[in-house]
Design a protein around this motif. Structure first.
Motif, mmCIF file in Angstrom:
data_model
loop_
_atom_site.group_PDB
_atom_site.id
_atom_site.type_symbol
_atom_site.label_atom_id
_atom_site.label_comp_id
_atom_site.label_asym_id
_atom_site.label_seq_id
_atom_site.Cartn_x
_atom_site.Cartn_y
_atom_site.Cartn_z
ATOM 1 N N ILE A 96 0.861 -1.180 0.000
ATOM 2 C CA ILE A 96 0.000 0.000 0.000
ATOM 3 C C ILE A 96 0.900 1.234 0.000
ATOM 4 C CG2 ILE A 96 -0.189 0.216 2.520
ATOM 5 C CD1 ILE A 96 -3.170 0.887 2.098
ATOM 6 N N ARG A 97 0.376 2.350 -0.461
ATOM 7 C CA ARG A 97 1.161 3.591 -0.488
ATOM 8 C C ARG A 97 0.757 4.486 0.671
ATOM 9 N NH1 ARG A 97 0.822 7.342 -5.761
ATOM 10 N NH2 ARG A 97 -1.252 7.688 -4.888
ATOM 11 N N ASN A 98 1.744 5.132 1.310
ATOM 12 C CA ASN A 98 1.439 6.087 2.374
ATOM 13 C C ASN A 98 1.285 7.490 1.795
ATOM 14 O OD1 ASN A 98 4.037 7.066 1.938
ATOM 15 N ND2 ASN A 98 4.885 6.258 3.835
ATOM 16 N N LEU B 264 4.527 0.795 1.310
ATOM 17 C CA LEU B 264 4.663 0.021 2.534
ATOM 18 C C LEU B 264 4.404 -1.440 2.197
ATOM 19 C CD1 LEU B 264 2.628 2.323 4.948
ATOM 20 C CD2 LEU B 264 5.033 2.507 4.269
ATOM 21 N N ILE B 265 5.361 -2.290 2.499
ATOM 22 C CA ILE B 265 5.286 -3.701 2.124
ATOM 23 C C ILE B 265 5.294 -4.543 3.390
ATOM 24 C CG2 ILE B 265 6.410 -5.545 0.817
ATOM 25 C CD1 ILE B 265 7.725 -3.160 -0.833
ATOM 26 N N GLY B 266 4.133 -5.089 3.714
ATOM 27 C CA GLY B 266 4.007 -5.915 4.912
ATOM 28 C C GLY B 266 4.396 -7.348 4.612
ATOM 29 N N ASN C 213 11.132 3.756 -1.084
ATOM 30 C CA ASN C 213 11.012 5.197 -1.323
ATOM 31 C C ASN C 213 11.680 5.629 -2.618
ATOM 32 O OD1 ASN C 213 13.730 5.029 -0.747
ATOM 33 N ND2 ASN C 213 13.576 6.026 1.255
ATOM 34 N N GLY C 214 11.937 4.677 -3.501
ATOM 35 C CA GLY C 214 12.540 4.989 -4.796
ATOM 36 C C GLY C 214 13.988 4.570 -4.905
ATOM 37 N N SER C 215 14.645 4.371 -3.770
ATOM 38 C CA SER C 215 16.042 3.943 -3.795
ATOM 39 C C SER C 215 16.114 2.427 -3.977
ATOM 40 C CB SER C 215 16.746 4.352 -2.502
ATOM 41 O OG SER C 215 16.277 3.578 -1.417
ATOM 42 N N PRO C 216 17.258 1.903 -4.421
ATOM 43 C CA PRO C 216 17.370 0.456 -4.628
ATOM 44 C C PRO C 216 17.279 -0.365 -3.351
ATOM 45 C CG PRO C 216 19.131 1.661 -5.775
ATOM 46 C CD PRO C 216 18.470 2.624 -4.846
#
Length: 277
Positions: free
Chosen positions: A222-224, A230-232, A241-244
Motif C-alpha cells: 500500500i502507499r502512504n 509500505l510492504i508488509g 522510497n525509490g532507492s534500490p
C-alpha cells in the motif's frame, strides 16, 4: 491475529481475523463475535470490506456474509441472511464496482434493491487479488498467472496475459498487488515481489536472496501519504522510497516504538491518514 482492516462511514475501525471481529470507536474496542450472536455462525474470518452503503462484507474460510452496520442486521437475500457458499480471497471496491476474487473466478457484487446479486465476469481458477491500473482497466492474479483486462458497461474486453514468469502451480500464491509509476508490484507468499513494467513489458523479481526485502512472504502493498510503498511481510515492514534499498522495520525490544510484532497481514490508511498494521 488481525488479518484484515476496514473503516465505516462514521470512522469506526473494524479488525477481523480468525474467530475475532473487533470494532473500535477511538475510545472502546468490542469483539462482536462475543457481543452479538448474529456473528456466531461465522467460521474463520479472512477478509472484510465496507462499501459506501456501510455494508460489511465478511469473507470466511467457507462463505461470504453481508451485514449492514447502520441497521445492525444482516443483509437479506430471499428473506434470509445473505450467506453465500463461496471462498473469497480478496474484496476490492474499485470505481464503484465491488470485485470478489474467489475460488470460482472473478465476481462483481451488483446491488439489487436492499441486497446483492453476484455475477461471474471472468472464469479463472483460484482468482486471488485484483488492482485497478487505469480508468476502466484492471489486473488480476489467479492460478493462470497475471492478466489485464478492461471492464466497462458491465462487460469484460481486451484480456491480456502479462507473461508472468513460470512457477509451479502450487507456488502461484499471490497476496497483493499495487500500481505505481506504471510499474505493477505483485506480492507473493513464496517468491517475494515481482515487478512488471508496462512500458518495457518486462518482469523483475525482488526477494530475500537478491535484495534486503525482509521476507519472501509478502502479504500487503500500500502507499502512504508520502508516496512510499509500505510492504508488509512475515518478518516485518519493508518501505520502498525509490532507492534500490528498502528501509526496514522490525520488532526490537530495545526500541520503545518499534513494531509490536514482525508478522504483518494487513496495512490500512484511515480517514485521518493514520497507518494501522
Amino acid at each position: 491475529a488481525v488479518l484484515t482492516i476496514a473503516q465505516d462511514k462514521k470512522g469506526k475501525l473494524w479488525f477481523g481475523g480468525g474467530d475475532n471481529l473487533f470494532v473500535y470507536d477511538s475510545q472502546t474496542i468490542i469483539n462482536l463475535r462475543v457481543q452479538d450472536n448474529i456473528f456466531n455462525k461465522l467460521d474463520y474470518i479472512n477478509k472484510i470490506c465496507i462499501n459506501d452503503k456501510d455494508d460489511l462484507f465478511i469473507a470466511t474460510a467457507t462463505q461470504l456474509f453481508i451485514f449492514n452496520i447502520d441497521k445492525r442486521k444482516a443483509v437479506l437475500k430471499r428473506g434470509k441472511p445473505f450467506i453465500e457458499k463461496l471462498v473469497v480471497s480478496d474484496i476490492q471496491i474499485l470505481s464503484g464496482h465491488i470485485f470478489l476474487c474467489t475460488n470460482r473466478g472473478l465476481y462483481v457484487a451488483v446491488p439489487a434493491s436492499d441486497s446483492y446479486d453476484f455475477k461471474l465476469i471472468l472464469d479463472r481458477p483460484h482468482t486471488q487479488t485484483i488492482v485497478q491500473t487505469g480508468l476502466d482497466s484492471y489486473t488480476i492474479a489467479s492460478s493462470d498467472g497475471i492478466e489485464s483486462f478492461t471492464y466497462k458497461n458491465k462487460r469484460i474486453s481486451q484480456t491480456h496475459n502479462l507473461g508472468f514468469p513460470l512457477l509451479p502451480l502450487k507456488e502461484r500464491i499471490f497476496s497483493t498487488m499495487y500500481i505505481k509509476d506504471n510499474i505493477l508490484w505483485v506480492g507473493t507468499k513464496l517468491h517475494g515481489l515481482f515487478l512488471f513494467n508496462f512500458s518495457s513489458q518486462n518482469w523483475r523479481n525482488l526477494r530475500e536472496e537478491n535484495s534486503n526485502l525482509l521476507s519472501n512472504n509478502v502479504r500487503k502493498i500500500i502507499r502512504n501519504t508520502n508516496g512510499e510503498l509500505l510492504i508488509g511481510t512475515l518478518k516485518g515492514l519493508s518501505v520502498f522510497n525509490g532507492s534500490p534499498v528498502f528501509t526496514n522495520y522490525k520488532h526490537n525490544t530495545s526500541i520503545k516504538n518499534s513494531l509490536s510484532q514482525n508478522s504483518i497481514y494487513d496495512i490500512f490508511v484511515d480517514n485521518q491518514k493514520a497507518i494501522w498494521l
